[in-house]
Design an enzyme around this catalytic site. Sequence first.
Site, mmCIF file in Angstrom:
data_model
loop_
_atom_site.group_PDB
_atom_site.id
_atom_site.type_symbol
_atom_site.label_atom_id
_atom_site.label_comp_id
_atom_site.label_asym_id
_atom_site.label_seq_id
_atom_site.Cartn_x
_atom_site.Cartn_y
_atom_site.Cartn_z
ATOM 1 N N HIS A 120 -7.821 -2.510 1.869
ATOM 2 C CA HIS A 120 -8.379 -1.670 0.795
ATOM 3 C C HIS A 120 -9.676 -2.231 0.214
ATOM 4 C CE1 HIS A 120 -4.969 0.931 0.907
ATOM 5 N NE2 HIS A 120 -4.118 0.028 0.445
ATOM 6 N N ASP A 156 -0.526 0.938 8.317
ATOM 7 C CA ASP A 156 -0.003 0.817 6.953
ATOM 8 C C ASP A 156 0.239 2.224 6.386
ATOM 9 O OD1 ASP A 156 -0.078 -1.480 4.570
ATOM 10 O OD2 ASP A 156 -0.501 0.531 3.819
ATOM 11 N N HIS A 167 -0.555 3.307 3.599
ATOM 12 C CA HIS A 167 -1.749 3.707 2.860
ATOM 13 C C HIS A 167 -2.950 3.672 3.807
ATOM 14 C CE1 HIS A 167 0.935 1.784 -0.161
ATOM 15 N NE2 HIS A 167 0.567 2.817 -0.910
ATOM 16 N N ASP A 195 5.054 -0.759 5.296
ATOM 17 C CA ASP A 195 5.573 -0.099 4.112
ATOM 18 C C ASP A 195 5.910 1.376 4.317
ATOM 19 O OD1 ASP A 195 2.853 0.097 4.484
ATOM 20 O OD2 ASP A 195 2.296 -0.397 2.435
#
Length: 339
Positions: free
Chosen positions: A159, A196, A198, A277
């Site tokens: 990120h 991931d 995200h 995740d």
Amino acid sequence: MNFGGPMPRRSIQCLSELRTHCARWLEPLENLAMSILYFFHPACRLHETSPGHPENGARLDAINDQLIASGVDPWLMSREAPAVTREQLERVHATAYLDALENAAPAESICYLDPDTVIGPHSIEAARHAAGAVVAAVDAVMTGDPRRAFCAVRPPGHHATRTRAMGFCLYNNVAVGTAHALAEYGLERVVVVDFDVHHGNGTEDIFHDEARVFMASSFEKDLWVESSPQKAGDNMLWLEFAPGTQSAAYRERFEKELLPAVDAFRPQLLMISAGFDAHHDDEISHLYLTSEDYGWLTQKLTEIADPHCEGRLVSVLEGGYNLAALGRSVAAHLNALLD
């Protein structure tokens, strides 16, 4: 010399001894080919977050425990990660950002850079070794065997944009390693696969206009507005999954859409932002993958790395916050890399 009769007993004994010696000499080479480089650094355990924060040092402990319990640990070649250099960081991050981040690090306690992202007294050191692990992993797989490496590091990175820390991330570890591969080895085609839950918005920000990098990101749609993807360029592919997606639907799209695009790019090096995740036990998301799914998708990626990259693959830990699920998923991931 005896051309027609039975081999003399002494010759048979010598041949047997030769085979024994050859087996002893070849065994380390066979183990080397079947091993994975495992990069870590003790400082990564010391990066402090707030009590109850999902990104904490217990994640690394859970991974280590499960690798031992699952029998994967003996196949890992552990390497302590060096620290990244300023030059390596500045390939992907602005100088002013790096200065500001270092100045923000407190001498005591912790400081919030945003509601999610925490920096403490040991965070910069941890982040330097996390990014340095990926650089060292790239060097290792590009110059010798084994050709596969996993970086068990934190804080995570995908990120972090060129100018901003966010989403638990300080330096963009996978981007630092990718930029190093381009600069030091003259590669023309590097793929970053980010699974991931995200979207890796920081990696997108850094490589959006870089034709030598193809980024393929699979993630839950609208999970976190801060990481919402921009319009995908020609060198990027987004696989957005609706909340509630389960294994079969995820695998179908991964196989039909993501894998052919990665294969068509013919990567010379495959980088993975390995977040775990999207597991059904991880409360941070609403996808329902299993540990076996991570093994499956990893094997599919190795089937691309083998013909195009001579097996060269570097995987970097990102998310995954249910400790038991994280440990099992990383073990499945590494088992698939071994196969």
